[in-house]
Design a protein around this motif. Structure first.
Motif, PDB file in Angstrom:
ATOM      1  N   SER A  30       5.889   1.739  -6.185  1.00 57.62           N
ATOM      2  CA  SER A  30       5.333   2.843  -6.684  1.00 57.62           C
ATOM      3  C   SER A  30       4.195   3.187  -5.474  1.00 57.62           C
ATOM      4  O   SER A  30       3.719   4.350  -5.446  1.00 57.62           O
ATOM      5  CB  SER A  30       4.907   3.008  -8.200  1.00 57.62           C
ATOM      6  OG  SER A  30       4.052   2.046  -8.425  1.00 57.62           O
ATOM      7  N   ASN A  31       3.415   1.974  -5.256  1.00 57.66           N
ATOM      8  CA  ASN A  31       2.211   2.449  -4.389  1.00 57.66           C
ATOM      9  C   ASN A  31       2.523   1.915  -2.917  1.00 57.66           C
ATOM     10  O   ASN A  31       1.513   1.651  -2.037  1.00 57.66           O
ATOM     11  CB  ASN A  31       0.993   1.285  -5.012  1.00 57.66           C
ATOM     12  CG  ASN A  31       0.384   1.859  -6.311  1.00 57.66           C
ATOM     13  OD1 ASN A  31       0.482   3.086  -6.483  1.00 57.66           O
ATOM     14  ND2 ASN A  31       0.322   0.802  -7.179  1.00 57.66           N
ATOM     15  N   HIS A  33       3.115   2.094   0.951  1.00 58.89           N
ATOM     16  CA  HIS A  33       2.830   2.966   2.039  1.00 58.89           C
ATOM     17  C   HIS A  33       3.634   2.705   3.293  1.00 58.89           C
ATOM     18  O   HIS A  33       3.386   3.432   4.348  1.00 58.89           O
ATOM     19  CB  HIS A  33       1.393   2.984   2.353  1.00 58.89           C
ATOM     20  CG  HIS A  33       0.323   3.518   1.130  1.00 58.89           C
ATOM     21  ND1 HIS A  33       0.041   4.916   1.310  1.00 58.89           N
ATOM     22  CD2 HIS A  33      -0.475   3.079   0.046  1.00 58.89           C
ATOM     23  CE1 HIS A  33      -0.715   5.033   0.088  1.00 58.89           C
ATOM     24  NE2 HIS A  33      -0.922   4.175  -0.375  1.00 58.89           N
ATOM     25  N   TYR A  85       4.979   7.944  -2.478  1.00 62.21           N
ATOM     26  CA  TYR A  85       4.523   8.363  -1.153  1.00 62.21           C
ATOM     27  C   TYR A  85       5.468   8.471  -0.028  1.00 62.21           C
ATOM     28  O   TYR A  85       5.126   9.052   0.815  1.00 62.21           O
ATOM     29  CB  TYR A  85       3.253   7.212  -0.797  1.00 62.21           C
ATOM     30  CG  TYR A  85       2.292   7.179  -1.661  1.00 62.21           C
ATOM     31  CD1 TYR A  85       1.278   8.242  -2.016  1.00 62.21           C
ATOM     32  CD2 TYR A  85       1.866   5.975  -2.336  1.00 62.21           C
ATOM     33  CE1 TYR A  85       0.185   8.166  -2.735  1.00 62.21           C
ATOM     34  CE2 TYR A  85       1.070   5.709  -3.102  1.00 62.21           C
ATOM     35  CZ  TYR A  85       0.006   6.885  -3.535  1.00 62.21           C
ATOM     36  OH  TYR A  85      -1.021   6.608  -4.269  1.00 62.21           O
ATOM     37  N   GLU A 119       6.328   8.050   5.171  1.00 58.10           N
ATOM     38  CA  GLU A 119       5.138   8.756   4.287  1.00 58.10           C
ATOM     39  C   GLU A 119       5.072  10.042   4.794  1.00 58.10           C
ATOM     40  O   GLU A 119       5.231  10.244   5.851  1.00 58.10           O
ATOM     41  CB  GLU A 119       3.808   7.632   4.444  1.00 58.10           C
ATOM     42  CG  GLU A 119       2.689   7.931   3.565  1.00 58.10           C
ATOM     43  CD  GLU A 119       1.716   6.964   3.377  1.00 58.10           C
ATOM     44  OE1 GLU A 119       1.039   6.915   2.248  1.00 58.10           O
ATOM     45  OE2 GLU A 119       1.624   6.267   4.515  1.00 58.10           O
TER      46      GLU A 119
END
Length: 119
Positions: A30-31, A33, A85, A119
């Motif tokens: 989820s986080n 990049h 992202y 991204e």
């Protein structure tokens, strides 16, 4: 199904000749990049026990279609994705047309990643 998925995680119970035989897969991160922050949560090392555990997630219709069509990939899973992202993520579904999961020599979920992440 979302798109065509190819996979290099040859040790995965769902991998049949670089095609994913799962009905649905879940990409975590989820986080994330970058692709390194993602993982295929459905990875399970090949073996009888994991085959039995994963039997309910088999893409039976896709496998049947694939058996009769060697010219194209017919067996594509639905891809649920937590990588918020990633530009291909739309309401936690991957909308990329061609998805590449990486996991060469992977023996665990931690050694897999979504190479399609952008991204």
């Amino acid at each position: 199904m979302n798109g065509v998925l190819s996979c290099s995680a040859m040790n995965c119970v769902n991998n049949i000749s670089a095609i994913c035989s799962a009905r649905t897969i879940h990409v975590s991160g989820s986080n994330a990049h970058s692709s390194e922050g993602t993982q295929c949560e459905n990875f399970a090392e090949k073996g009888l026990k994991n085959s039995l555990i994963n039997v309910l997630n088999m893409n039976v219709v896709g496998e049947f279609k694939q058996a009769f069509n060697g010219d194209s990939i017919e067996m594509s899973p639905m891809i649920r994705c937590e990588a918020i992202y990633c530009k291909h993520n739309e309401k936690k579904l991957c909308l990329a047309g061609n998805i590449i999961m990486y996991g060469k020599d992977a023996l665990s979920i931690e050694k897999t990643e979504c190479e399609t992440f952008e991204e």
